[in-house]
Design an enzyme around this catalytic site. Structure first.
Site, PDB file in Angstrom:
ATOM      1  N   CYS A 216     -17.015  21.222   0.320  1.00 29.46           N
ATOM      2  CA  CYS A 216     -16.484  20.550  -0.843  1.00 29.46           C
ATOM      3  C   CYS A 216     -16.016  21.911  -1.729  1.00 29.46           C
ATOM      4  O   CYS A 216     -16.960  22.863  -2.049  1.00 29.46           O
ATOM      5  CB  CYS A 216     -17.668  20.165  -1.639  1.00 29.46           C
ATOM      6  SG  CYS A 216     -17.298  19.825  -3.603  1.00 29.46           S
TER       7      CYS A 216
ATOM      8  N   CYS B 122      -9.119  19.667  -1.901  1.00 31.05           N
ATOM      9  CA  CYS B 122     -10.121  18.730  -1.904  1.00 31.05           C
ATOM     10  C   CYS B 122     -10.702  18.331  -0.591  1.00 31.05           C
ATOM     11  O   CYS B 122      -9.321  17.577  -0.104  1.00 31.05           O
ATOM     12  CB  CYS B 122     -10.056  17.754  -3.079  1.00 31.05           C
ATOM     13  SG  CYS B 122     -11.420  16.493  -3.250  1.00 31.05           S
TER      14      CYS B 122
ATOM     15  N   HIS C 273     -11.820  15.302   0.187  1.00 33.54           N
ATOM     16  CA  HIS C 273     -11.614  14.130   0.209  1.00 33.54           C
ATOM     17  C   HIS C 273      -9.960  13.640   0.628  1.00 33.54           C
ATOM     18  O   HIS C 273      -9.812  12.635   1.324  1.00 33.54           O
ATOM     19  CB  HIS C 273     -11.834  13.329  -1.228  1.00 33.54           C
ATOM     20  CG  HIS C 273     -13.187  13.158  -1.620  1.00 33.54           C
ATOM     21  ND1 HIS C 273     -14.013  13.978  -1.898  1.00 33.54           N
ATOM     22  CD2 HIS C 273     -13.891  12.007  -1.312  1.00 33.54           C
ATOM     23  CE1 HIS C 273     -15.178  13.541  -1.834  1.00 33.54           C
ATOM     24  NE2 HIS C 273     -15.198  11.991  -1.853  1.00 33.54           N
TER      25      HIS C 273
HETATM   26  N1  DGL Z   1     -14.620  16.722  -2.234  1.00 40.12           N
HETATM   27  C1  DGL Z   1     -14.802  17.611  -3.225  1.00 40.12           C
HETATM   28  C2  DGL Z   1     -13.963  18.884  -3.104  1.00 40.12           C
HETATM   29  O1  DGL Z   1     -13.611  19.195  -2.086  1.00 40.12           O
HETATM   30  C3  DGL Z   1     -14.441  16.946  -4.629  1.00 40.12           C
HETATM   31  C4  DGL Z   1     -14.619  15.833  -5.114  1.00 40.12           C
HETATM   32  C5  DGL Z   1     -15.316  15.556  -6.290  1.00 40.12           C
HETATM   33  O2  DGL Z   1     -16.501  15.326  -6.329  1.00 40.12           O
HETATM   34  O3  DGL Z   1     -14.674  15.502  -7.542  1.00 40.12           O
HETATM   35  O4  DGL Z   1     -13.638  19.330  -3.931  1.00 40.12           O
END
Ligand code: DGL
Length: 256
Positions: free
Chosen positions: A75, A185, A187
């Protein structure tokens, strides 16, 4: 249990880190992995750094209880907020992730490098330092995307609504030359196809999942922690939401 037979812990604020896990399994097929998604507390990207640190600490405690030999913070947001502090506190290898700006610069293409990430990632010191390093030589545009991770968290990776969101963010750039898009990110790799439809197949879309997995492998090698066996490793997925649906969605995303 011998140290090198222990599992690797990997976590994210939700399901995004699965994009990193996928690459890590390809690179290290004989390792056991424990994945933790903190969906109940997601998103991290709009919280304060202190709140993110608290959440990250309890996920790390959970993984340490499972006796992991290394931890991957899959993350970008949690890495920006917590990696330095965690490395000071623990001696096991802790691997973080940051927007893959270097490979984007090295492509040496004309136009803007657009970095899509959370508000926290783009405003923290780690990213500022990264910008500082490259901003003289290229045109870097940080693009905060609050609300985007929620699409992926609900398994919505191919809808009209998502398309509208992405057009709203990117249409202002499509008349100009885009050098590449960096997915800062974890996601966002799950919506890469939708993004390509909007900006065009010719625009390279880069993410840090392979780089992070390679860094994990290097760190394990260095600490003599690679698993010696030659049978495929086991994957266990946990989620703070603790519902059947979220676990099923996690396995679905990993197989895409
Ligand atoms: N997956 C997370 C990242 O790489 C962030 C998503 C979130 O929780 O806002 O920053």
């Amino acid at each position: 249990m011998e140290e090198n037979s222990k599992p690797i812990g990997i976590f994210d604020s939700g399901l995004g880190g699965l994009s990193v896990l996928k690459e890590a399994i390809k690179l290290l097929p004989y390792e056991d992995f424990i994945y933790y998604g903190d969906t109940k507390n997601a998103p991290y990207g709009t919280k304060s750094v202190n709140e993110i640190r608290k959440l990250t600490n309890s996920v790390v405690d959970f993984l340490l209880d499972k006796e992991v030999k290394a931890i991957v913070i899959a993350c970008n947001t949690a890495t920006s907020a917590s990696v330095d502090e965690l490395r000071k506190r623990y001696s096991l290898p802790i691997i973080g992730i940051e927007p893959a700006l270097k490979p984007a610069v090295e492509l040496n293409r004309k136009g803007k490098i657009i970095i899509m990430a959370t508000t926290v990632t783009l405003s923290e010191k780690k990213f500022k330092n990264l910008m500082e390093k490259y901003k003289k030589d290229c045109n870097i545009v940080p693009l905060p995307c609050p609300g985007l991770m929620e699409f992926i968290e609900s398994g919505n990776i191919d809808s009209l609504e998502l398309e509208e969101y992405l057009k709203g963010k990117l249409n202002k750039f499509t008349d100009e030359q885009i050098s590449s898009i960096v997915l800062g990110c974890t996601h966002y790799p799950f919506i890469k196809n939708k993004l390509s439809q909007i900006v065009g197949e010719h625009v390279p879309i880069i993410d840090g999942s392979m780089g992070t997995s390679m860094q994990l492998k290097r760190q394990l090698e260095k600490a003599s922690l690679l698993n010696n066996r030659t049978v495929p490793g086991k994957l266990t997925i946990y989620n703070s939401l603790d519902t059947q649906e979220i676990i099923e969605l996690s396995y679905k995303l990993i197989s895409i």
